[in-house]
Design a protein around this motif. Sequence first.
Motif, PDB file in Angstrom:
ATOM      1  N   LYS A   1       0.865  -1.177   0.000  1.00 32.22           N
ATOM      2  CA  LYS A   1       0.000   0.000   0.000  1.00 32.22           C
ATOM      3  C   LYS A   1       0.899   1.224   0.000  1.00 32.22           C
ATOM      4  O   LYS A   1       2.109   1.102  -0.158  1.00 32.22           O
ATOM      5  CB  LYS A   1      -0.922  -0.037   1.229  1.00 32.22           C
ATOM      6  N   GLU A   2       0.322   2.363   0.221  1.00 30.91           N
ATOM      7  CA  GLU A   2       1.122   3.595   0.157  1.00 30.91           C
ATOM      8  C   GLU A   2       2.325   3.560   1.089  1.00 30.91           C
ATOM      9  O   GLU A   2       3.423   3.959   0.727  1.00 30.91           O
ATOM     10  CB  GLU A   2       0.252   4.804   0.510  1.00 30.91           C
ATOM     11  N   GLN A   3       2.076   3.022   2.305  1.00 28.73           N
ATOM     12  CA  GLN A   3       3.173   3.026   3.287  1.00 28.73           C
ATOM     13  C   GLN A   3       4.087   1.819   3.125  1.00 28.73           C
ATOM     14  O   GLN A   3       4.942   1.564   3.953  1.00 28.73           O
ATOM     15  CB  GLN A   3       2.611   3.092   4.725  1.00 28.73           C
ATOM     16  N   GLY A   4       3.917   1.064   2.053  1.00 23.73           N
ATOM     17  CA  GLY A   4       4.753  -0.118   1.835  1.00 23.73           C
ATOM     18  C   GLY A   4       3.944  -1.378   2.058  1.00 23.73           C
ATOM     19  O   GLY A   4       2.714  -1.365   1.982  1.00 23.73           O
TER      20      GLY A   4
ATOM     21  N   ALA B   1       7.731  -7.117  -3.539  1.00 23.36           N
ATOM     22  CA  ALA B   1       6.484  -7.676  -4.046  1.00 23.36           C
ATOM     23  C   ALA B   1       5.296  -6.753  -3.843  1.00 23.36           C
ATOM     24  O   ALA B   1       5.302  -5.861  -2.992  1.00 23.36           O
ATOM     25  CB  ALA B   1       6.218  -9.012  -3.365  1.00 23.36           C
ATOM     26  N   ASP B   2       4.271  -7.023  -4.631  1.00 28.32           N
ATOM     27  CA  ASP B   2       2.993  -6.341  -4.439  1.00 28.32           C
ATOM     28  C   ASP B   2       2.157  -7.128  -3.439  1.00 28.32           C
ATOM     29  O   ASP B   2       1.396  -6.552  -2.677  1.00 28.32           O
ATOM     30  CB  ASP B   2       2.266  -6.224  -5.775  1.00 28.32           C
TER      31      ASP B   2
END
Lengths: 414, 832
Positions: free
Chosen positions: B314-317, B589-590
């Motif tokens: 997510k935005e924060q990793g 990774a996602d």
Amino acid sequence: MSDQVYLLLRHREIPDLDRLEVYRQNEGFQGFEKALQMKPADVVQQVKDSGLRGRGGAGFPTGLKWSFLPNNLWPHYVVANADESEPGTFKDREILERNPLQFLEGLMIACYAVQANTGYIYLRGEFWQIAAWLDEKIAELEQAGLLGDRILGTDYSLRLYTHLGAGAYICGEETALLESLEGKLGQPRLRPPFPAVEGLYGKPTVINNVETLSNLPVILGKGNSFYRQYGTDRSPGTKIFCLSGRVNRPGNYELPLGRTFRELIYEHGGGILEDGKIKAIMSAGASSTLIVADEKALDTPMTYEMTDALGAPLGSASVIILDETVDMKWLVHKTVSFFRHESCGKCTPCREGTYWMNHITRRLNSGQPNPEDVELLVDVAREIQGKCLCALGEFSTMAVLSGIEKFRSDFNGS
Amino acid sequence: MANQVTLTIDDLTVTVPEGTLVVDAARKAGIDIPVFCYHPKMEPVGMCRMCLVQVGRPMVDRATGQPVLDADGQPKIQFSPKLETSCTIPVSEGMVIRTNTPEVLRAHRDIIEFLLTSHPLDCPICDKGGECPLQDLTRAYGPGQSRFLLDDKMRLAKHVPLGELIYLDRERCILCARCIRFQDEIVDEPVLSFYHRGRSMQIVTYSDPPFDSYFSGNTTDICPVGALTTADFRFAARPWELKNNASICTQCPVGCNTTLNTRREVKSGGKWVVKRVMPRQNELVNEIWICDKGRFGYHYAESGERILSPHVRKEQGLVPVSWDEALDLVEQRLRQAGAGTVTLAGGRLANEDLFNLAQVTDHLGGRKLLHTQVGGGEYVQRYGLGKGSNLGELGKGDAILVIASDLQEEAPVWWLRVKRAADRGAALMVLNPRPTRLDPYARFIHHYRYGEELEALGRLAAGEGELAEAAEALRSAENLVIFYGSEGLGLAETTALAREAAGLLAGSGRAGKVNSGLIGVWQQNNTLGAYDMGFRPEADLAGALSGSGLAWIAAADPAGDHPALEAALKQAGFLVVQDLFMTRTAQMADVVLPAQAFTEREGTFTSGERRVQRFYPAVAAPPGPLADFSIAARVGLRVGIELEGASAATVMLRIAASVPAYAGLDYALISEVSEQWPIIGREDRYYGGTGYDNHQGLGVQLQPDAVTDPDGEVSIAMAAPAPLQVPEGAVYLAPVTRLYDQGLTLKPSMKIVGQRMARREVWLNPETAARLGFGAASLVTLEGEGWTASGVEIRVDEQLPPDVLLAPRSVGIPATGPEAVRLRPLVTEPEA
């Protein structure tokens, strides 16, 4: 008084016998030269017929031992056992120091007989000076063409090497000796296979005592009928008796086998110190069964067959004399301490048993034993017996059991 | 077959092959003769004297050579005057053995009493207590009370390190020499020895580093007392608290059978944990031995670094999310990627995992790629060992060729088995660019130049020059086994090597024969299983990953392995990683999906000898991670394919139905056992040691394709490697394997084997190092194609050939095959 017969200690009659030219002037190397003209098998046969028995202790017929070497496995080796370590034994040392050439000639005859091209002399570590001395003699023999390639124009080649042990009694046991000679820790091997089939570096090997080998120049040089005029039918030849203990004149005495203990002790040894009363005899050094020195024992001929009469073997003929001043529990402590110190540690009963017995004998001599200590000592000794990997473990119990059995009063109240 | 001999043991008539020792004959008949120094895998020494029995032999009339008969017409038996050690006497016809007479029992009692005079009797704090032969035999045969005064006991050192892995307690040692003899006879690394004599005798190690052997742990199994213990298990648990769980070692493709001993303990928060790894008998695979890497390298499974929940970027990793959330996202992206999906699997995964991953990937039309630096599995599938093969049967008349492998480093138990085969008379040929620990047993050794392995094999095949004799031995051998490894080689080179080696085997008419075949020395334990499940290596892995719509990486860390792969992954459309740890790849990774360790689940691995073997769950999985096959099944369900996700056993049924080589297999079959020799039992550990007997399966060896499909062919679309040109000023880098690598599955065991781990260093011949201008111990930076590695230490070794630089794998030097590299001195900041 019967005289000694010098077949082995000839240096006592012939000065400078350790010098090659003197030795050769006195029949030196005639036995070896004769052997070289014979077929090896005939040399083996002659030694068999001479009745010579191993002088290291076991008394095994020498020629028979040689004949066990298989002829389809090569090379063969001969090893001279010069590890002379049995307490009270000092005969090989005199031969090596004073009459080395006769010993070397004997070794060379043995090598030829089994067609070994390499012979080793395994000496106890303390004999380092003797080893250096033998190296000089070997070099001289090589220069004289008696050792090396194609000796005296024959096809036979032989080289001899000395090797020093490092101070372990066990390395006098022949398989431990081989291990040590191979550079390994000196511990006995399993038998079978016997060294005659799988010995040094896994090859057929003869191991003979220094004194045994020193007999060979006489046997080959002068023949069996000459040799057999000494000794008895089953124990031919002379034997060097190492006399020590409570006698006036300890030392080496070369006598034909079959003379009595009485002659050795009282005629040659000059009797007991301070006119004391003899109590016991150890005929085979520290490994001896104690012999009660009664009239019957004193009149027993010293031969390999005397075991039947006295229940004690002749062994290496290290005759230690004990008189009434000797307390048997002190003596037993001495022998057990020795074996505890020398046990190689390979098998359980000897390693643990000698250690245990030594604790008990120390207590017995401390004046503060436990009440059951004597019985316990007998028990432990019996537990050792019949279970060890080699003979050393058995040896450690000989003086213990015979001492307590025959001199029980020495242990009472201790 | 050897002649049979019939004898009587305690009134039981026993028939055994000629040459059998009395102690073993009794064992086969179910009669226990107690032993300490004897071990059925080693030559007898007759030292402890525990196995004394009464031995009678038929009397023979010396004159006639006929047996002497008694009044009843039965042969008269002569008993020897002294008891004899049953471990040193071979059986003979008509022999009568008595193991339970009062005299024999008395002897057993006496020996136990002797042994206990020196023994500290510290059983309450001894690691062996509870599985101790001395303890067991004392209870069975001992006097019960000691007459030896406690004050007379020797006090000896109790914490003597024989190296950092094995400790010696001198008081407990009964001097049976099993450890010394194991190192000497079995391993031929005689680094242990007796020192001194009598009661002063002790076990010492003469090597530097001390106890320098990859097999040292085995001495603790065969030690009949608590004298030898491992640094790992020492004072860690009591044997009776342990549960035993069958497993398969995951450290290399040998597939050693193991038992994981587990305990539920307070200090681990009430969880079940693995306390030690023990060998489990499989005479077809590892006999009763394992290597130290297998014994000590299990700690990764319990590492605190494990990923315990799914993560989504997510935005924060990367943030922890629920399985549903993570799988929703994976489903969505997989549907988008479709045939653009690339699944990259590592050889650590179980067959069941690989099968399910393959099914999902196939369903989407994606590609199934195998992450490996050793190729040629297609040839092993076709020309691997014939079904029913056993390296333990190779001997006189057989030939073994080992090419391009430092086998002791790459697969120690294979090294041991090959060495033992050579001991038995097999003609061993070693073709390698440098000397290895296999050379001493080789009948033929050929050191070719790095990069010339194919030429060397060609010369052997043609019987040219110095290899003429070896070629003849190879031709005339009854059986031929060929091992190929990755000494200095990468994927393309090993693939080409496998092809040539397979050609040699097939050309000699040995394809598919029992006890013949091709073995690849893989860097992972189940690479061959991955091949079987349809995964294939790709020469241009970077290209495949960068062009993928979605890269699904399972049990592999391409980004950690090579910067080019890291760069490629950045270009992948979407990255899904399932693994145990937050690897470098996982960090990119996602979606990250947490997987269970092999200790927490069941499954099968296919060993390098193509033996399918089962491992069982030993400890409860932490909440969160799932078995890889389960993860794949869940993903599959979402993208429209129904797979078995609940139990590995049912996945195996699906495998059996769709993978021809596995046809007919099921977990019951894989779990079958048959009687093995020697009989190692947990009830009488004094005989074989504390290794476990096998009740959980000997595995099933697969039939090679050459047998099932004789007309088939191997076709591989992989270009032959181009010869490596080394430009002026550069040097030839050869990647090599070190047993104690810095890989993912060993690093967590650092506190045990850390001192022996491969370091960030390269090895050169001293002259080559001098020519390049570097002395030993200098620090350099290596520059390869697309990568640099700095802070690398120069080490020299005179045995190495000139003009080559050996780089251990896994230490951060990313070369995946032979490469020309440049060295620069490490520039340090000048002092102010």
